[in-house]
Design a protein around this motif. Structure first.
Motif, PDB file in Angstrom:
ATOM      1  N   ILE A  10       0.806  -1.228   0.000  1.00  0.00           N
ATOM      2  CA  ILE A  10       0.000   0.000   0.000  1.00  0.00           C
ATOM      3  C   ILE A  10       0.838   1.277   0.000  1.00  0.00           C
ATOM      4  CG2 ILE A  10      -1.983  -1.107   1.082  1.00  0.00           C
ATOM      5  CD1 ILE A  10      -1.148   0.274   3.715  1.00  0.00           C
ATOM      6  N   LEU A  11       2.158   1.143   0.154  1.00  0.00           N
ATOM      7  CA  LEU A  11       3.019   2.326   0.171  1.00  0.00           C
ATOM      8  C   LEU A  11       3.262   2.861  -1.235  1.00  0.00           C
ATOM      9  CD1 LEU A  11       5.756   1.324   2.769  1.00  0.00           C
ATOM     10  CD2 LEU A  11       3.839   2.891   3.096  1.00  0.00           C
ATOM     11  N   CYS A  12       3.442   4.180  -1.305  1.00  0.00           N
ATOM     12  CA  CYS A  12       3.780   4.804  -2.583  1.00  0.00           C
ATOM     13  C   CYS A  12       4.599   6.054  -2.312  1.00  0.00           C
ATOM     14  CB  CYS A  12       2.522   5.146  -3.375  1.00  0.00           C
ATOM     15  SG  CYS A  12       1.477   6.399  -2.618  1.00  0.00           S
ATOM     16  N   CYS A  13       5.208   6.561  -3.352  1.00  0.00           N
ATOM     17  CA  CYS A  13       5.972   7.805  -3.269  1.00  0.00           C
ATOM     18  C   CYS A  13       5.010   8.933  -2.868  1.00  0.00           C
ATOM     19  CB  CYS A  13       6.607   8.100  -4.629  1.00  0.00           C
ATOM     20  SG  CYS A  13       7.404   9.722  -4.734  1.00  0.00           S
ATOM     21  N   ILE A  64      14.657   7.056  -4.187  1.00  0.00           N
ATOM     22  CA  ILE A  64      14.940   6.092  -3.120  1.00  0.00           C
ATOM     23  C   ILE A  64      14.518   6.712  -1.794  1.00  0.00           C
ATOM     24  CG2 ILE A  64      16.773   4.873  -1.874  1.00  0.00           C
ATOM     25  CD1 ILE A  64      18.431   5.135  -4.529  1.00  0.00           C
ATOM     26  N   TYR A  65      13.924   5.875  -0.935  1.00  0.00           N
ATOM     27  CA  TYR A  65      13.564   6.293   0.420  1.00  0.00           C
ATOM     28  C   TYR A  65      14.196   5.312   1.407  1.00  0.00           C
ATOM     29  CZ  TYR A  65      10.139   9.333  -1.764  1.00  0.00           C
ATOM     30  OH  TYR A  65       9.542  10.305  -2.534  1.00  0.00           O
ATOM     31  N   PRO A  72       9.571   3.033   6.864  1.00  0.00           N
ATOM     32  CA  PRO A  72       9.965   3.825   5.693  1.00  0.00           C
ATOM     33  C   PRO A  72       9.892   5.323   5.994  1.00  0.00           C
ATOM     34  CG  PRO A  72       8.301   2.181   5.122  1.00  0.00           C
ATOM     35  CD  PRO A  72       8.379   2.233   6.612  1.00  0.00           C
ATOM     36  N   VAL A  73      10.928   6.047   5.602  1.00  0.00           N
ATOM     37  CA  VAL A  73      10.976   7.496   5.792  1.00  0.00           C
ATOM     38  C   VAL A  73      10.498   8.129   4.480  1.00  0.00           C
ATOM     39  CG1 VAL A  73      12.414   9.472   6.414  1.00  0.00           C
ATOM     40  CG2 VAL A  73      12.910   7.205   7.381  1.00  0.00           C
ATOM     41  N   LEU A  74       9.194   8.323   4.385  1.00  0.00           N
ATOM     42  CA  LEU A  74       8.598   8.803   3.137  1.00  0.00           C
ATOM     43  C   LEU A  74       8.345  10.301   3.180  1.00  0.00           C
ATOM     44  CD1 LEU A  74       6.098   5.870   2.467  1.00  0.00           C
ATOM     45  CD2 LEU A  74       8.393   6.215   1.551  1.00  0.00           C
ATOM     46  N   LEU A  75       9.413  11.042   3.407  1.00  0.00           N
ATOM     47  CA  LEU A  75       9.350  12.495   3.389  1.00  0.00           C
ATOM     48  C   LEU A  75       9.946  12.978   2.074  1.00  0.00           C
ATOM     49  CD1 LEU A  75      10.638  13.149   7.017  1.00  0.00           C
ATOM     50  CD2 LEU A  75       8.266  13.194   6.209  1.00  0.00           C
ATOM     51  N   GLU A  76       9.234  13.881   1.398  1.00  0.00           N
ATOM     52  CA  GLU A  76       9.682  14.351   0.086  1.00  0.00           C
ATOM     53  C   GLU A  76      11.123  14.834   0.103  1.00  0.00           C
ATOM     54  OE1 GLU A  76       8.571  17.779  -3.231  1.00  0.00           O
ATOM     55  OE2 GLU A  76       7.291  17.523  -1.481  1.00  0.00           O
TER      56      GLU A  76
END
Length: 88
Positions: A10-13, A64-65, A72-76
């Motif tokens: 379910i994760l995405c950029c 890459i994250y 996961p560190v999904l910060l822009e």
């Protein structure tokens, strides 16, 4: 600790909404070599300071994250663009 497979589904950029997958060991080694040489930059422009143990990459191979302790560190601004690396 690794990212749970169901979570990965379910994760995405956060920017492009492109799905994510695990970064291969070979590419992780390439990334960490660039980090150790001071050549890897976050999208926000800062140098990546610490080696990365695990990472996710967009399925289009552009960003890459890092994954810290299974999270996961999904910060822009903490995404790492792959265009800065040759043959990535």
């Amino acid at each position: 600790m690794t990212v749970d497979g169901k979570l990965l589904e379910i994760l995405c950029c956060p920017v492009s909404k492109t799905p994510l997958k695990f970064l291969s060991e070979k590419k992780l080694d390439t990334l960490n070599k660039a980090i150790s040489q001071g050549e890897a930059l976050y999208i926000g422009g800062e140098k990546v300071g610490e080696p990365i143990e695990e990472a996710l990459i967009t399925t289009d191979g552009k960003v890459i994250y890092a994954v810290d302790d299974g999270i996961p560190v999904l910060l822009e601004e903490e995404g790492i663009g792959t265009t800065q690396f040759q043959d990535f």
